[in-house]
Design a protein around this motif. Structure first.
Motif, short mmCIF file in Angstrom:
data_model
loop_
_atom_site.label_atom_id
_atom_site.label_comp_id
_atom_site.label_asym_id
_atom_site.label_seq_id
_atom_site.Cartn_x
_atom_site.Cartn_y
_atom_site.Cartn_z
N ALA A 1 -9.55 -7.86 -49.83
CA ALA A 1 -9.33 -6.77 -49.24
C ALA A 1 -9.62 -6.69 -47.86
O ALA A 1 -8.64 -6.39 -46.76
N CYS A 2 -10.68 -6.98 -47.49
CA CYS A 2 -11.35 -6.81 -46.08
C CYS A 2 -10.58 -7.86 -45.01
O CYS A 2 -10.09 -7.43 -44.03
N VAL A 3 -10.29 -9.41 -45.81
CA VAL A 3 -9.62 -10.13 -44.86
C VAL A 3 -8.27 -9.74 -44.71
O VAL A 3 -7.82 -9.87 -43.59
N HIS A 4 -7.65 -8.94 -45.74
CA HIS A 4 -6.18 -8.64 -45.64
C HIS A 4 -6.11 -7.65 -44.45
O HIS A 4 -5.30 -7.81 -43.54
N LEU A 5 -7.00 -6.67 -44.51
CA LEU A 5 -6.83 -5.50 -43.67
C LEU A 5 -6.97 -6.04 -42.10
O LEU A 5 -6.74 -5.57 -41.29
N GLY A 6 -7.87 -7.12 -41.98
CA GLY A 6 -8.37 -7.76 -40.79
C GLY A 6 -6.97 -8.40 -40.22
O GLY A 6 -6.62 -8.20 -39.14
N GLY B 1 -20.36 -11.99 -64.10
CA GLY B 1 -19.24 -12.37 -63.76
C GLY B 1 -18.16 -11.08 -63.27
O GLY B 1 -17.31 -11.26 -62.13
N ALA B 2 -18.56 -9.88 -63.84
CA ALA B 2 -17.78 -8.51 -63.12
C ALA B 2 -18.34 -8.57 -61.87
O ALA B 2 -17.45 -8.12 -61.06
N ALA B 3 -19.55 -8.48 -61.29
CA ALA B 3 -20.14 -8.48 -60.13
C ALA B 3 -19.47 -9.50 -59.11
O ALA B 3 -19.01 -9.08 -57.90
N VAL B 4 -19.28 -10.48 -59.66
CA VAL B 4 -18.59 -11.66 -58.71
C VAL B 4 -17.14 -11.27 -58.66
O VAL B 4 -16.69 -11.46 -57.48
N ALA B 5 -16.42 -11.05 -59.61
CA ALA B 5 -14.82 -10.54 -59.50
C ALA B 5 -14.69 -9.34 -58.41
O ALA B 5 -13.84 -9.30 -57.76
N LEU B 6 -15.79 -8.28 -58.65
CA LEU B 6 -15.44 -7.28 -57.78
C LEU B 6 -15.76 -7.60 -56.19
O LEU B 6 -15.15 -7.05 -55.16
N ALA B 7 -16.87 -8.46 -55.98
CA ALA B 7 -16.97 -8.89 -54.58
C ALA B 7 -15.93 -9.91 -54.01
O ALA B 7 -15.44 -9.73 -52.92
#
Length: 344
Positions: A155-160, A143-149
């Motif tokens: 963040a990448c979409v927002h910067l784009g 679950g933590a790995a999915v949340a971090l992903a």
């Protein structure tokens, strides 16, 4: 006569036999009789040394243990034998206790070696406890790995999206311009005035006054209300200020200035739209914050801007005038719906 035939001064026994020679000081050369009253018995010193060997833990002689003292070469007790060897009972007790706690048929380990082994086990390094995500169960780690992903992708979409909103027109912005604007505006809009060669060095305050018809039928003009100062007071010390307090009035004034000439007349349809937008904002502010509607009905409003220069730091050689500059717009008539807090 031979030297061996010479009569010596040795002590003679009852039967006339010769004994040990007398010492020069006249004392006897043998020990006094023992406890049984017979000559040649164990000496007092030998009996005292042999007594602990023949007794157990309760002071009684151990079974099967002889109390015969150690004898020297000539039948005399050996003085150095006292205390050299541990008691027989003590050795038996040590052997029996070791045999009881050790498997039969295996050699007993030395006490020193056993102590060293225990010390090595005591100081043996242990694995450090797991912390952070590693301490979670596999399900929670997933679950933590999915949340971090998900956070990384967002963040990448927002910067784009922000990059595309600032980049020159291209194929992507032409095809997905609507989606980019919906994502960026109005919360993430970038104001390049902060990074311009000549950054904005002025404080602009928007002020308003109103003409109110009272219940008696008279017309009364209110004083100037500084709406920008109220927004600034609401933002100061607020960790989460509203978007309305930060940008509504400022963007409305920028919109009006951009669509009006120096004579304060609108230019094109957007100029008329900017007047309507600003008029509705100031009318609602007067009704909600100043409660002017209780005194009467707002007939007209007038807006002006007060511009002051930001003073340079003390170490700068630049000098600016601190006198405010006003830009006063004409009176705008307020409709009945706007005066009631609605829109036309």
């Amino acid at each position: 006569m031979d030297a061996y035939d010479e009569d010596s001064h040795d002590r003679r026994g009852p039967d006339g036999s010769k004994g040990a020679p007398l010492p020069d000081d006249g004392t006897l050369g043998h020990e006094p009789p023992g406890a049984d009253g017979q000559d040649g018995g164990p000496s007092a010193t030998g009996a005292a040394a042999d007594e602990p060997l023949a007794q157990g833990a309760e002071g009684k002689p151990a079974e099967g243990v002889e109390t015969k003292p150690a004898e020297g070469r000539e039948g005399e007790p050996a003085d150095d034998a006292v205390g050299d060897e541990p008691p027989a009972v003590g050795r038996a007790a040590v052997e029996s206790s070791a045999a009881g706690s050790h498997p039969a048929g295996l050699p007993l380990a030395a006490p020193g070696l056993a102590a060293d082994a225990d010390a090595e086990q005591a100081v043996a390094p242990t694995a450090p406890p797991r912390t952070g995500v590693a301490a979670l169960s596999p399900r929670y780690q997933f679950g933590a790995a999915v949340a971090l992903a998900a956070v990384a992708v967002t963040a990448c979409v927002h910067l784009g999206m922000v990059f595309l909103s600032l980049a020159p027109a291209n194929t992507v912005t032409k095809q997905h311009g609507k989606a980019i604007e919906d994502w960026v505006y109005p919360e993430f809009e970038q104001n390049w005035k902060l990074f311009a060669p000549n950054p904005l060095q002025q404080n602009i305050a928007v002020q308003v006054r109103a003409e109110v018809r009272t219940k008696d039928g008279d017309l009364r003009t209110t004083g100037w209300r500084d709406l920008s100062a109220r927004d600034g007071a609401a933002i100061d010390g607020n960790l989460l200020p509203s978007h309305t307090q930060q940008n509504e009035l400022r963007r409305a004034w920028d919109f009006l200035v951009a669509t009006h000439g120096t004579d304060n007349r609108p230019v094109g349809l957007r100029g008329a739209l900017s007047e309507t937008y600003m008029r509705r904002i100031v009318t609602m502010r007067l009704d909600k914050e100043d409660a002017i509607g209780r005194e009467g009905v707002v007939q007209r409003v007038q807006v002006r801007s007060r511009t002051t220069n930001v003073q340079p730091p003390v170490w700068s050689r630049e000098r600016f005038s601190s006198k405010p500059v006003y830009r006063v717009l004409p009176w705008w008539t307020v409709t009945a719906d706007e005066a009631a807090g609605g829109v036309a």
